[in-house]
Design an enzyme around this catalytic site. Structure first.
Site, PDB file in Angstrom:
ATOM      1  N   GLY A 208      -1.288  -9.786  12.362  1.00 25.70           N
ATOM      2  CA  GLY A 208      -1.723  -8.395  12.946  1.00 25.70           C
ATOM      3  C   GLY A 208      -2.768  -7.797  11.544  1.00 25.70           C
ATOM      4  O   GLY A 208      -2.647  -6.469  11.416  1.00 25.70           O
TER       5      GLY A 208
ATOM      6  N   HIS B 154       0.713  -1.308  -0.019  1.00 29.39           N
ATOM      7  CA  HIS B 154       0.175  -0.012   0.052  1.00 29.39           C
ATOM      8  C   HIS B 154       0.884   1.363   0.018  1.00 29.39           C
ATOM      9  O   HIS B 154       0.262   2.252   0.452  1.00 29.39           O
ATOM     10  CB  HIS B 154      -0.887  -0.061   1.165  1.00 29.39           C
ATOM     11  CG  HIS B 154      -2.024  -0.941   1.204  1.00 29.39           C
ATOM     12  ND1 HIS B 154      -2.667  -1.605   2.364  1.00 29.39           N
ATOM     13  CD2 HIS B 154      -2.367  -1.600   0.131  1.00 29.39           C
ATOM     14  CE1 HIS B 154      -3.704  -2.390   1.722  1.00 29.39           C
ATOM     15  NE2 HIS B 154      -3.336  -2.712   0.512  1.00 29.39           N
TER      16      HIS B 154
END
Ligand code: BJW
Ligand code: ZN
Length: 259
Positions: free
Chosen positions: A203, A131
């Site tokens: 996570g 990202h």
């Protein structure tokens, strides 16, 4: 939290021992213990905005100053954070192991890279930022981009950074909702996930596509999926081993000591 003697931990260790190629697929929870807020947790809010309201091209078009103010705040915050024992365990394994260990991260905080470069200047192992990065900025209109760690003056629209080539507004070098991920990055990541003997998912709420499909690719190709999270996610059903608890607890045990 389960202890390291649970069946899932033992199975995960065995899979890693047998593996030649490993990918670590991480999300915001990986950096939570470094003090970086996650997106969807209770600490994800900034001045009453949800990240989903700010991380979009339409938010930037509507109020570029507000969006830059948020990114400037996050750049400052992350600059003061350090890699935690989870990042360090991954980077250590990348440096010392003879396995191929590649990190595919959704995080834009650069902490995997920092952990790795703190340990070794030259390593063949890598980190792919799906990202983008908080510390790159690019033009909203032309291909110009650069690494950038300077404070952004977001006190007014007129003070926002402008492109040296075409004078359009510069923007954060991250991937917003509705934007395509870089094609080469995406192809490389799906291939790495497909070829991996083990994918360690750490996570992430696994809600954001296409990144969340990477572990599915490993599973579909017959690889072993290990998930580390405080809570179960849409990927948990597919995981061969689920390790409940913080990444800084599990990763050092899983990747370095084996205890
Ligand atoms: C711990 C812990 C501890 C806490 N230890 N664990 C298919 C189906 C449905 C929708 C879509 C689809 N394909 C595309 C979409 C739309 C959209 C999408 O996925 N929407 C869903 C939300 C429904 N996707 C996109 O728009 C993507 N683009 C795209 O597909 O384009 C197609 C296209 C093609 C051609 C032309 C044009 C378009 C782009 C997605 C970009 C996401 N960007 C963001 C912002 C980045 C910049 C920034 O940071 O500002 O990326 S959004 C945000 O979410 C960020 C994150 O990387 C990403 C994932 O979040 P993450 O990491 O999972 O964090 P959290 O907070 O959600 O979860 C933290 C987890 O950690 C929790 O589970 C905790 O329990 C855990 N945890 N402490 C271990 N100590
Ligand atoms: Zn430009």
């Amino acid at each position: 939290m389960d202890g390291p003697t649970t069946p899932d931990f033992a199975a995960a260790r065995r899979a890693l021992t047998d593996a030649t190629r490993v990918v670590v697929f991480s999300g915001a929870g990986m950096s939570a213990e470094s003090g970086v807020p996650t997106f969807r947790g209770p600490d994800g809010l900034w001045k009453n905005f949800r990240p989903e309201q700010l991380a979009t091209p339409s938010a930037f078009a509507a109020d570029a100053r507000l969006v830059w103010e948020w990114y400037d705040w996050r750049r400052r915050l992350v600059s003061e954070c350090a890699p935690n024992p989870g990042h360090i365990a991954v980077a250590t394994a990348q440096v010392v192991s003879d396995k191929q260990i590649h990190v595919l991260t959704q995080n834009v905080d650069g902490l995997h890279e920092r952990a790795l470069s703190d340990l070794s200047e030259a390593t063949k192992q890598g980190v792919t930022e799906l990202h983008g990065s908080l510390f790159r900025i690019r033009c909203s209109a032309c291909p110009y981009e650069r690494p950038d760690r300077q404070a952004i003056d977001a006190s007014s629209f007129d003070s926002l950074p402008r492109c040296p080539d075409c004078s359009a507004l510069l923007r954060p070098g991250v991937v917003w909702f509705g934007e395509a991920l870089d094609e080469k990055v995406l192809d490389f990541s799906f291939q790495a996930a497909a070829e991996a003997d083990v994918c360690v998912v750490v996570g992430t709420s696994a809600l954001v596509e296409p990144a969340a499909s990477l572990p599915r690719q490993t599973a579909a190709s017959g690889g072993f999926v290990i998930e580390i999270n405080l809570e179960r996610t849409p990927l948990s059903g597919l995981a061969d081993a689920f390790l409940p608890g913080p990444s800084s607890h599990w990763l050092p045990r899983l990747l370095t000591t084996g205890e």
